[in-house]
Design an enzyme around this catalytic site. Structure first.
Site, PDB file in Angstrom:
ATOM      1  NE  ARG A  10      -3.474   0.863   0.420  1.00 33.97           N
ATOM      2  CZ  ARG A  10      -4.709   1.148   1.359  1.00 33.97           C
ATOM      3  NH1 ARG A  10      -5.346   0.082   1.942  1.00 33.97           N
ATOM      4  NH2 ARG A  10      -4.929   2.421   1.336  1.00 33.97           N
ATOM      5  N   GLY A  29      -0.305   6.334   9.559  1.00 32.69           N
ATOM      6  CA  GLY A  29       0.437   4.982  10.140  1.00 32.69           C
ATOM      7  C   GLY A  29       1.845   5.235  10.436  1.00 32.69           C
ATOM      8  CG  HIS A 164       6.524  -4.509   8.431  1.00 30.00           C
ATOM      9  ND1 HIS A 164       6.652  -3.483   9.122  1.00 30.00           N
ATOM     10  CD2 HIS A 164       7.095  -4.330   7.287  1.00 30.00           C
ATOM     11  CE1 HIS A 164       7.427  -2.583   8.365  1.00 30.00           C
ATOM     12  NE2 HIS A 164       7.677  -2.994   7.190  1.00 30.00           N
ATOM     13  NE  ARG A 272      -4.901  -5.649  10.759  1.00 29.81           N
ATOM     14  CZ  ARG A 272      -4.974  -6.872  10.600  1.00 29.81           C
ATOM     15  NH1 ARG A 272      -6.340  -7.525   9.985  1.00 29.81           N
ATOM     16  NH2 ARG A 272      -3.925  -7.860  10.765  1.00 29.81           N
ATOM     17  CG  ASP A 371       1.392  -8.342  16.874  1.00 27.10           C
ATOM     18  OD1 ASP A 371       1.410  -8.187  15.482  1.00 27.10           O
ATOM     19  OD2 ASP A 371       0.306  -7.681  17.288  1.00 27.10           O
ATOM     20  CE  LYS A 378       8.455  -1.458  20.228  1.00 30.48           C
ATOM     21  NZ  LYS A 378       9.572  -1.413  19.279  1.00 30.48           N
TER      22      LYS A 378
HETATM   23  C1  GDG Z   1       2.193  -5.258  11.013  1.00 27.34           C
HETATM   24  C2  GDG Z   1       2.257  -6.502  12.052  1.00 27.34           C
HETATM   25  C3  GDG Z   1       3.887  -5.100  13.361  1.00 27.34           C
HETATM   26  C4  GDG Z   1      -5.319   0.771  15.559  1.00 27.34           C
HETATM   27  N1  GDG Z   1      -6.397   0.941  15.781  1.00 27.34           N
HETATM   28  C5  GDG Z   1      -6.778   2.266  15.357  1.00 27.34           C
HETATM   29  C6  GDG Z   1      -5.530   2.812  15.051  1.00 27.34           C
HETATM   30  N2  GDG Z   1      -4.627   1.884  15.149  1.00 27.34           N
HETATM   31  C7  GDG Z   1      -2.986   1.676  14.799  1.00 27.34           C
HETATM   32  C8  GDG Z   1      -2.188   1.842  15.926  1.00 27.34           C
HETATM   33  C9  GDG Z   1      -0.996   1.335  15.514  1.00 27.34           C
HETATM   34  C10 GDG Z   1      -1.489   0.475  14.117  1.00 27.34           C
HETATM   35  O1  GDG Z   1      -2.836   0.841  13.901  1.00 27.34           O
HETATM   36  C11 GDG Z   1      -1.516  -1.087  14.293  1.00 27.34           C
HETATM   37  O2  GDG Z   1      -0.119  -1.360  14.702  1.00 27.34           O
HETATM   38  P1  GDG Z   1       0.424  -2.777  14.496  1.00 27.34           P
HETATM   39  O3  GDG Z   1       1.800  -3.055  15.332  1.00 27.34           O
HETATM   40  O4  GDG Z   1      -0.855  -4.057  14.930  1.00 27.34           O
HETATM   41  O5  GDG Z   1       0.634  -2.805  13.055  1.00 27.34           O
HETATM   42  P2  GDG Z   1      -0.067  -3.669  11.549  1.00 27.34           P
HETATM   43  O6  GDG Z   1       0.321  -2.320  10.619  1.00 27.34           O
HETATM   44  O7  GDG Z   1      -1.361  -3.739  11.800  1.00 27.34           O
HETATM   45  O8  GDG Z   1       0.837  -4.769  11.331  1.00 27.34           O
HETATM   46  C12 GDG Z   1       2.774  -5.973  13.432  1.00 27.34           C
HETATM   47  C13 GDG Z   1       3.395  -3.851  12.138  1.00 27.34           C
HETATM   48  O9  GDG Z   1       3.373  -4.451  11.024  1.00 27.34           O
HETATM   49  C14 GDG Z   1       4.980  -3.088  12.027  1.00 27.34           C
HETATM   50  O10 GDG Z   1       5.973  -3.503  11.749  1.00 27.34           O
HETATM   51  O11 GDG Z   1       4.080  -4.355  14.562  1.00 27.34           O
HETATM   52  O12 GDG Z   1       3.095  -6.961  14.064  1.00 27.34           O
HETATM   53  O13 GDG Z   1       1.366  -7.354  11.945  1.00 27.34           O
HETATM   54  O14 GDG Z   1       0.005   2.146  15.003  1.00 27.34           O
HETATM   55  O15 GDG Z   1      -2.065   2.915  16.445  1.00 27.34           O
HETATM   56  N3  GDG Z   1      -5.226   4.292  14.593  1.00 27.34           N
HETATM   57  C15 GDG Z   1      -6.176   5.032  14.906  1.00 27.34           C
HETATM   58  N4  GDG Z   1      -7.570   4.418  15.108  1.00 27.34           N
HETATM   59  C16 GDG Z   1      -7.598   3.198  15.597  1.00 27.34           C
HETATM   60  O16 GDG Z   1      -8.751   2.942  15.815  1.00 27.34           O
HETATM   61  N5  GDG Z   1      -6.300   5.963  14.443  1.00 27.34           N
END
Ligand code: GDG
Length: 732
Positions: A10, A29, A164, A272, A371, A378
């Site tokens: 993306r 993001g 990731h 998610r 994960d 963090k």
């Molecule tokens: C991959 C890997 C790895 C979530 N809900 C809301 C929202 N978020 C934002 C959070 C956070 C991000 O989404 C989710 O972080 P993840 O770490 O789960 O990352 P993903 O992009 O899903 O996944 C994961 C990551 O890549 C990085 O390498 O950590 O393990 O699966 O930033 O803040 N943001 C807003 N509203 C929400 O309701 N605005």
């Protein structure tokens, strides 16, 4: 000026259509923020899918123009490609396998075909923008083949790849029918990054199982290129979260939350919608707390945000239904007139709400089953500017390796999570602060900028290392120089190791007999009166004698314990003893009994434990154990332990190939020396010889030798060209 091209599935923007117009909204993001420092710089580009179907050529032109202003370059996908490549192979094949949910995985040929096709599209889009000396950084599991496609098109390109999500153990990865192609795809990169060392380990073990390439520490030697694999734990934009508290809207939201919760403590949960996140177990744990700790009723609530995702896929839809039901049941069972146990939202929150929630929550509950990293935990830490609050974190999240001061739990253990919530609710403020200060130190220090910087710097270093090794490669120009010296000299000597240098390795060591070609080659070389050929091996002298004894060569066996000058008998170094063998043999026997496929080779003055035929991994494990065990046994006995290629050898310390070669050179005074070997016992030869000797390492470029060749086949070809080179006649 050379530029950097970022490639990810993306683009870091959201594209929407209003009437005829396409509107771009920058994504907030973490990756977009972190890489903003790169792609927004002049000349750099981010290549990716804009995330929305753009059908007509005219529309595509319009979108491309718009994106160009932001240094972005689109890869347009058809609906079918989105279905098969993205939702199919990426999310229904790779995602479940990489998250250890292999039973959810679909292995469909149409998905795979589309994955290959779309990965080619991404590589082609990069090629449209590339110039010499550019660097490409490819991201994540949707694009595993892109590094090798780029490498095919531009062999010298500097390519980084970062995964990731977790990289599973070989036993899981091997389930994928296209496993070899995927590994080959990733290995197109020069630097391969993962979040944790466990991912690195799994990847290296998968590569050695599936590809036959050798790896030493974290470097994989491919033909012509070394690839480095390392962990780079991703960080966040910590300032964005710590400074959000000053924002008016965030303050308002905090006010609303304060009114809503009053004295009730709030536990925050944000994910998610995904089966890897452990949402169901988390709900059970919370219910357990309510049922077992009646005191907490009305005193604590769970605030759970589940961000809608992939809910057309049956497993996701099912999970959503399960969550709905479970939340409904818990709330129905425990709620009171003035209190709801779970505030559940199946929607995403705007940033100002997210920041307010992080700031307000007493506990953040992050319990994924798997994960890659997990950024939510963090972000919670970065938001705790007063150093209070408790983070409960799953040991299965990559972040648990860094955030060791969180309360770490096993996400499958509902009782443990429930207890952790209890402990966190009761935690004295000073202990909360002690932990949170440590956590904040880590999150601030290893933030997104340091992650990007570390990766890019390392990629530069890897490229420099490759270039310096390239200098060692025995290319045709250098061979030409060697040939011209060769014709001028009249007292030439070849020191040739045997296994791995002149023949390939065999699982049965006695099958590595010289074939006709090798025999002919050695005969031709050694019958030239200006040449002396000295075969120098760790093998026992009887085998060398049987296989090559009738050639006009000198031979050195058992690393130098035995020597035979042509026409003479075998002689051992005087004063060597073998009275130590009984004790060492006893230890080796126990390891052989415990390790199927291993065996012992006994030589006059050494003992060798071979593990080439054992299970990958088990052999290495036992070899390490054995080495540790032997260390005590050999100390003060003048013995040395050698860790060779799938062997552990114990021998007298005063014997080594270097000494044997030095003695030979002293006695014969050659005017040209060519020494070739593959093992680290051959390093002693390379180190001993004078600067002007031509020393060649086989199979690796990390060596004291001046040059390297890839395999025994290259060695034979090189020797054959020398044998054919016209020669002077005087012999030594
Ligand atoms: C991959 C890997 C790895 C979530 N809900 C809301 C929202 N978020 C934002 C959070 C956070 C991000 O989404 C989710 O972080 P993840 O770490 O789960 O990352 P993903 O992009 O899903 O996944 C994961 C990551 O890549 C990085 O390498 O950590 O393990 O699966 O930033 O803040 N943001 C807003 N509203 C929400 O309701 N605005």
């Amino acid at each position: 000026m050379p530029k950097t091209i970022i490639v990810s599935n993306r683009l870091p923007v959201k594209l929407s259509q209003e009437g005829e117009e396409f509107i771009l909204k920058t994504s907030e993001g973490g990756l977009a923020t972190g890489l903003g420092s790169i792609y927004k710089q002049d000349g750099n580009i981010w290549v990716g899918w804009p995330g929305t179907a753009v059908e007509t050529d005219e529309q595509r032109f319009q979108v491309t123009q718009k994106l160009q202003e932001e240094n972005l370059y689109p890869v347009f996908l058809s609906q079918e490609q989105v279905n098969n490549f993205y939702e199919g192979f990426s999310n229904e094949t790779l995602w479940p396998v990489f998250h250890y949910m292999a039973t959810y995985a679909k292995f469909e040929q149409v998905f795979w075909k589309s994955y290959v096709q779309v990965n080619r599209l991404f590589a082609a889009a990069v090629m449209e923008n590339i110039e010499d000396d550019d660097t490409v950084w490819v991201h994540d599991y949707q694009l595993l083949l892109v590094p090798s496609f780029l490498r095919e098109l531009k062999p010298n390109l500097s390519i980084g790849f970062f995964n990731h999500i977790p990289f599973p153990s070989f036993e899981i990865f091997r389930l994928i029918p296209w496993r070899r192609q995927l590994i080959h795809g990733i290995l197109g990169a020069d630097l391969i990054g993962f979040h944790t060392y466990d991912d690195v380990r799994h990847f290296l073990s998968t590569v050695t199982h599936l590809s036959g390439y050798r790896s030493s520490a974290n470097v994989i030697s491919l033909e012509g290129r070394s690839v480095v694999v390392e962990s780079f734990p991703m960080g966040i934009d910590d300032k964005k979260f710590s400074s959000a508290i000053a924002d008016k809207k965030v303050q308002e939201n905090i006010g609303t939350l304060q009114k809503m919760f009053g004295e009730t403590k709030m536990i925050l949960s944000i994910d998610r919608l995904d089966y890897s996140k452990g949402i169901i177990q988390r709900l059970h744990a919370f219910e357990l707390l309510l049922s077992e700790q009646g005191d907490f009723k009305e005193k604590v609530s769970l605030y759970m945000i589940v961000v809608p995702s992939r809910d057309t896929v049956p497993q996701y839809k099912e999970l959503r239904d399960q969550i709905d039901k479970l939340v409904g049941n818990i709330n129905a069972k425990y709620r009171t007139i003035s209190w709801v146990p779970i505030h559940y939202f199946y929607q995403s929150a705007p940033f100002e709400m997210l920041a307010a929630l992080y700031h307000f929550a007493h506990i953040c509950l992050v319990t994924p089953m798997r994960d890659g990293m997990n950024l939510v935990c963090k972000e919670y830490v970065a938001s705790r500017v007063n150093n209070d609050g408790m983070l409960i974190l799953s040991e299965m999240a990559g972040a648990a390796k860094e955030l060791v001061d969180a309360w770490i739990v096993n996400p499958n253990n509902v009782h443990e999570i429930s207890e952790a919530i209890y402990v966190a609710l009761k935690m004295p403020l000073d202990e909360q602060e002690r932990r949170m200060r440590q956590l904040r130190y880590v999150v601030e220090k290893f933030n997104i900028n340091s992650w990007v910087r570390n990766f890019m710097n390392r990629l530069k270093e890897v490229k420099q290392m490759q270039e310096s090794m390239q200098a060692k490669r025995l290319n045709s120009d250098k061979e030409q120089q060697i040939r011209s010296t060769y014709t001028e000299r009249k007292r030439r000597v070849f020191f040739l190791d045997y296994d791995g240098t002149l023949v390939d390795f065999h699982t049965n060591i006695y099958l590595a007999k010289p074939d006709k070609e090798l025999y002919g080659l050695l005969k031709e070389l050694s019958s030239d009166p200006a040449n002396k050929v000295v075969l120098i091996s760790g093998r026992n002298y009887q085998t060398l004698q049987e296989w090559l004894g009738d050639l006009q060569m000198d031979m050195i066996a058992e690393h130098g314990a035995w020597t035979k000058f042509h026409g003479d008998d075998w002689k051992s170094i005087p004063g060597l003893t073998d009275d130590w063998k009984k004790d060492v043999l006893q230890v080796l026997n126990t390891y052989t009994d415990r390790t199927p496929g291993s065996f012992i080779e006994e030589k006059a003055f050494s003992l060798v434990w071979h593990f080439r035929r054992t299970d990958e991994g088990l052999g290495e494990l036992r070899a390490n154990e054995l080495t540790n065990n032997l260390k005590y046994l050999v100390s003060d006995r003048g013995l040395q332990i050698l860790q060779g290629n799938k062997v552990i050898e114990v021998k007298n310390a005063e014997i080594n190939k270097g000494k044997a070669v030095a003695a030979w050179v002293m006695e014969n005074q050659p005017d040209m020396i060519i020494a070739i070997g593959d093992d680290y016992t051959d390093e002693d030869i390379f180190k001993t010889l004078a600067e002007d000797a031509i020393t060649i390492k086989v199979g690796s470029n990390i060596s004291a030798a001046k040059y390297f060749l890839h395999s025994y086949r290259d060695v034979r070809r090189f020797l054959a060209t020398l044998a054919k080179t016209s020669t002077a006649t005087q012999s030594i």
